[in-house]
Scaffold this motif. Structure first.
Motif, PDB file in Angstrom:
ATOM      1  N   PRO A  51      61.548  34.299  43.179  1.00 54.75           N
ATOM      2  CA  PRO A  51      60.968  34.552  41.857  1.00 54.75           C
ATOM      3  C   PRO A  51      61.807  33.947  40.730  1.00 54.75           C
ATOM      4  O   PRO A  51      61.255  33.407  39.765  1.00 54.75           O
ATOM      5  CB  PRO A  51      60.934  36.081  41.778  1.00 54.75           C
ATOM      6  CG  PRO A  51      60.807  36.515  43.205  1.00 54.75           C
ATOM      7  CD  PRO A  51      61.651  35.532  43.977  1.00 54.75           C
ATOM      8  N   TRP A  78      52.036  33.083  43.464  1.00 55.63           N
ATOM      9  CA  TRP A  78      50.890  33.976  43.588  1.00 55.63           C
ATOM     10  C   TRP A  78      50.386  33.982  45.035  1.00 55.63           C
ATOM     11  O   TRP A  78      50.071  35.025  45.591  1.00 55.63           O
ATOM     12  CB  TRP A  78      49.853  33.522  42.587  1.00 55.63           C
ATOM     13  CG  TRP A  78      48.405  33.818  42.801  1.00 55.63           C
ATOM     14  CD1 TRP A  78      47.839  34.836  43.510  1.00 55.63           C
ATOM     15  CD2 TRP A  78      47.322  33.081  42.243  1.00 55.63           C
ATOM     16  NE1 TRP A  78      46.476  34.768  43.423  1.00 55.63           N
ATOM     17  CE2 TRP A  78      46.133  33.713  42.648  1.00 55.63           C
ATOM     18  CE3 TRP A  78      47.239  31.966  41.433  1.00 55.63           C
ATOM     19  CZ2 TRP A  78      44.875  33.252  42.279  1.00 55.63           C
ATOM     20  CZ3 TRP A  78      45.987  31.512  41.057  1.00 55.63           C
ATOM     21  CH2 TRP A  78      44.822  32.155  41.480  1.00 55.63           C
ATOM     22  N   GLY A  81      53.665  35.244  47.463  1.00 58.28           N
ATOM     23  CA  GLY A  81      54.395  36.463  47.141  1.00 58.28           C
ATOM     24  C   GLY A  81      53.727  37.707  47.684  1.00 58.28           C
ATOM     25  O   GLY A  81      52.624  37.669  48.237  1.00 58.28           O
ATOM     26  N   ASP A  84      51.624  43.173  45.778  1.00 60.45           N
ATOM     27  CA  ASP A  84      51.778  43.945  44.550  1.00 60.45           C
ATOM     28  C   ASP A  84      52.246  43.095  43.365  1.00 60.45           C
ATOM     29  O   ASP A  84      52.326  43.592  42.245  1.00 60.45           O
ATOM     30  CB  ASP A  84      52.707  45.146  44.755  1.00 60.45           C
ATOM     31  CG  ASP A  84      54.135  44.762  45.086  1.00 60.45           C
ATOM     32  OD1 ASP A  84      54.378  43.633  45.560  1.00 60.45           O
ATOM     33  OD2 ASP A  84      55.020  45.612  44.864  1.00 60.45           O
ATOM     34  N   GLU A  85      52.528  41.810  43.591  1.00 63.06           N
ATOM     35  CA  GLU A  85      52.911  40.906  42.508  1.00 63.06           C
ATOM     36  C   GLU A  85      51.847  39.856  42.207  1.00 63.06           C
ATOM     37  O   GLU A  85      52.029  39.016  41.333  1.00 63.06           O
ATOM     38  CB  GLU A  85      54.236  40.197  42.850  1.00 63.06           C
ATOM     39  CG  GLU A  85      55.405  41.135  42.918  1.00 63.06           C
ATOM     40  CD  GLU A  85      56.714  40.448  43.234  1.00 63.06           C
ATOM     41  OE1 GLU A  85      56.746  39.192  43.347  1.00 63.06           O
ATOM     42  OE2 GLU A  85      57.716  41.151  43.373  1.00 63.06           O
ATOM     43  N   ARG A  86      50.735  39.908  42.923  1.00 55.60           N
ATOM     44  CA  ARG A  86      49.697  38.893  42.752  1.00 55.60           C
ATOM     45  C   ARG A  86      49.195  38.812  41.308  1.00 55.60           C
ATOM     46  O   ARG A  86      49.037  37.721  40.766  1.00 55.60           O
ATOM     47  CB  ARG A  86      48.526  39.143  43.698  1.00 55.60           C
ATOM     48  CG  ARG A  86      48.846  38.830  45.146  1.00 55.60           C
ATOM     49  CD  ARG A  86      47.653  39.099  46.038  1.00 55.60           C
ATOM     50  NE  ARG A  86      46.543  38.217  45.746  1.00 55.60           N
ATOM     51  CZ  ARG A  86      46.368  37.017  46.290  1.00 55.60           C
ATOM     52  NH1 ARG A  86      47.225  36.572  47.170  1.00 55.60           N
ATOM     53  NH2 ARG A  86      45.327  36.282  45.978  1.00 55.60           N
ATOM     54  N   LEU A  88      50.702  39.572  38.551  1.00 56.43           N
ATOM     55  CA  LEU A  88      51.727  38.993  37.687  1.00 56.43           C
ATOM     56  C   LEU A  88      51.703  37.470  37.777  1.00 56.43           C
ATOM     57  O   LEU A  88      51.571  36.779  36.767  1.00 56.43           O
ATOM     58  CB  LEU A  88      53.112  39.513  38.061  1.00 56.43           C
ATOM     59  CG  LEU A  88      54.283  38.834  37.340  1.00 56.43           C
ATOM     60  CD1 LEU A  88      54.268  39.166  35.853  1.00 56.43           C
ATOM     61  CD2 LEU A  88      55.601  39.237  37.986  1.00 56.43           C
ATOM     62  N   TRP A  89      51.807  36.932  38.995  1.00 50.80           N
ATOM     63  CA  TRP A  89      51.882  35.478  39.166  1.00 50.80           C
ATOM     64  C   TRP A  89      50.558  34.810  38.829  1.00 50.80           C
ATOM     65  O   TRP A  89      50.527  33.736  38.224  1.00 50.80           O
ATOM     66  CB  TRP A  89      52.345  35.123  40.580  1.00 50.80           C
ATOM     67  CG  TRP A  89      53.702  35.673  40.874  1.00 50.80           C
ATOM     68  CD1 TRP A  89      54.025  36.603  41.818  1.00 50.80           C
ATOM     69  CD2 TRP A  89      54.937  35.342  40.215  1.00 50.80           C
ATOM     70  NE1 TRP A  89      55.373  36.865  41.780  1.00 50.80           N
ATOM     71  CE2 TRP A  89      55.962  36.110  40.818  1.00 50.80           C
ATOM     72  CE3 TRP A  89      55.280  34.491  39.171  1.00 50.80           C
ATOM     73  CZ2 TRP A  89      57.295  36.042  40.415  1.00 50.80           C
ATOM     74  CZ3 TRP A  89      56.611  34.405  38.768  1.00 50.80           C
ATOM     75  CH2 TRP A  89      57.602  35.184  39.383  1.00 50.80           C
ATOM     76  N   ARG A 125      52.192  46.931  33.680  1.00 48.82           N
ATOM     77  CA  ARG A 125      53.573  46.443  33.554  1.00 48.82           C
ATOM     78  C   ARG A 125      54.114  46.557  32.126  1.00 48.82           C
ATOM     79  O   ARG A 125      55.158  46.017  31.835  1.00 48.82           O
ATOM     80  CB  ARG A 125      53.660  44.991  34.012  1.00 48.82           C
ATOM     81  CG  ARG A 125      53.351  44.822  35.475  1.00 48.82           C
ATOM     82  CD  ARG A 125      53.643  43.416  35.914  1.00 48.82           C
ATOM     83  NE  ARG A 125      53.179  43.173  37.250  1.00 48.82           N
ATOM     84  CZ  ARG A 125      53.864  43.417  38.350  1.00 48.82           C
ATOM     85  NH1 ARG A 125      55.055  43.932  38.281  1.00 48.82           N
ATOM     86  NH2 ARG A 125      53.364  43.156  39.533  1.00 48.82           N
ATOM     87  N   PRO A 130      59.741  42.363  35.024  1.00 50.88           N
ATOM     88  CA  PRO A 130      59.955  41.910  36.396  1.00 50.88           C
ATOM     89  C   PRO A 130      60.591  40.518  36.404  1.00 50.88           C
ATOM     90  O   PRO A 130      60.115  39.614  35.721  1.00 50.88           O
ATOM     91  CB  PRO A 130      58.551  41.896  37.008  1.00 50.88           C
ATOM     92  CG  PRO A 130      57.625  41.830  35.830  1.00 50.88           C
ATOM     93  CD  PRO A 130      58.335  42.491  34.692  1.00 50.88           C
ATOM     94  N   TYR A 131      61.697  40.400  37.126  1.00 52.96           N
ATOM     95  CA  TYR A 131      62.437  39.129  37.225  1.00 52.96           C
ATOM     96  C   TYR A 131      62.865  38.613  35.855  1.00 52.96           C
ATOM     97  O   TYR A 131      63.016  37.418  35.655  1.00 52.96           O
ATOM     98  CB  TYR A 131      61.632  38.073  37.991  1.00 52.96           C
ATOM     99  CG  TYR A 131      61.152  38.595  39.309  1.00 52.96           C
ATOM    100  CD1 TYR A 131      62.064  38.885  40.332  1.00 52.96           C
ATOM    101  CD2 TYR A 131      59.808  38.846  39.536  1.00 52.96           C
ATOM    102  CE1 TYR A 131      61.634  39.407  41.543  1.00 52.96           C
ATOM    103  CE2 TYR A 131      59.377  39.361  40.746  1.00 52.96           C
ATOM    104  CZ  TYR A 131      60.289  39.649  41.735  1.00 52.96           C
ATOM    105  OH  TYR A 131      59.860  40.159  42.935  1.00 52.96           O
TER     106      TYR A 131
END
Length: 171
Positions: A51, A78, A81, A84-86, A88-89, A125, A130-131
């Motif tokens: 990330p 996307w 990863g 649960d991060e889909r 976001l990306w 979020r 995140p990151y």
């Protein structure tokens, strides 16, 4: 053996596994150029990055006025990863494509993608980083740029309007 796309029997570019891969050169905003024209270096597809590498590489591309290419970096994250991060990306990819459309002279499409991307990264979020990604700042940036595009129908300079993924302080 070359992995570069090559035309099939119908003249369509295909990779060694037969998947469509457009080999035409592209400009800095990802628009296809005629074969034989010198374009900008394309982002390789399907690269798995950390990330942190994703954010750093995408920011460099955004700063260089190449949001289409930044979108490809986000798309790799996307697709590779965790589930649960889909959002976001995917949302970050949509922000980059929204900026691409805005710079290409499509303010309506740009505004829609900016808002869609802002909604995706904002979902659940708010207040998180995140990151190190400044979600709140990006949501604000996207909504303000979308408002400008809708009000003025403007074409923007991609580098000049590039977002700061980690905020103004870059941390």
């Amino acid at each position: 053996m070359s992995t570069a796309p090559r035309p099939d029997d119908r003249g369509r570019d295909r990779d060694t596994e037969g998947r469509a891969r457009n080999a035409r050169p592209r400009d800095g905003l990802g628009r296809p150029l005629p074969y034989g024209t010198e374009g900008v270096e394309r982002q390789p597809e399907g690269v798995t990055r950390t990330p942190e590498e994703t954010v750093t590489q995408a920011q460099a591309l955004l700063d260089a006025g190449r949001p289409f290419h930044a979108h490809e970096v986000f798309e790799d994250a996307w697709k590779s990863g965790p589930d649960d991060e889909r959002d976001l990306w995917k949302g970050l990819a949509q922000l980059a494509v929204g900026l691409t459309h805005s710079a290409r002279g499509n303010p309506t499409g740009g505004a829609r993608l900016l808002l869609r991307g802002a909604d995706a990264i904002d979902a659940g979020r708010r207040g998180q980083r995140p990151y190190g990604i400044d979600v709140d700042g990006l949501v604000s940036w996207a909504r303000q740029l979308a408002e400008l595009l809708e009000a003025e129908g403007a074409t923007v300079d991609a580098a000049e309007h590039a977002p700061r993924l980690r905020g103004a302080d870059g941390k």
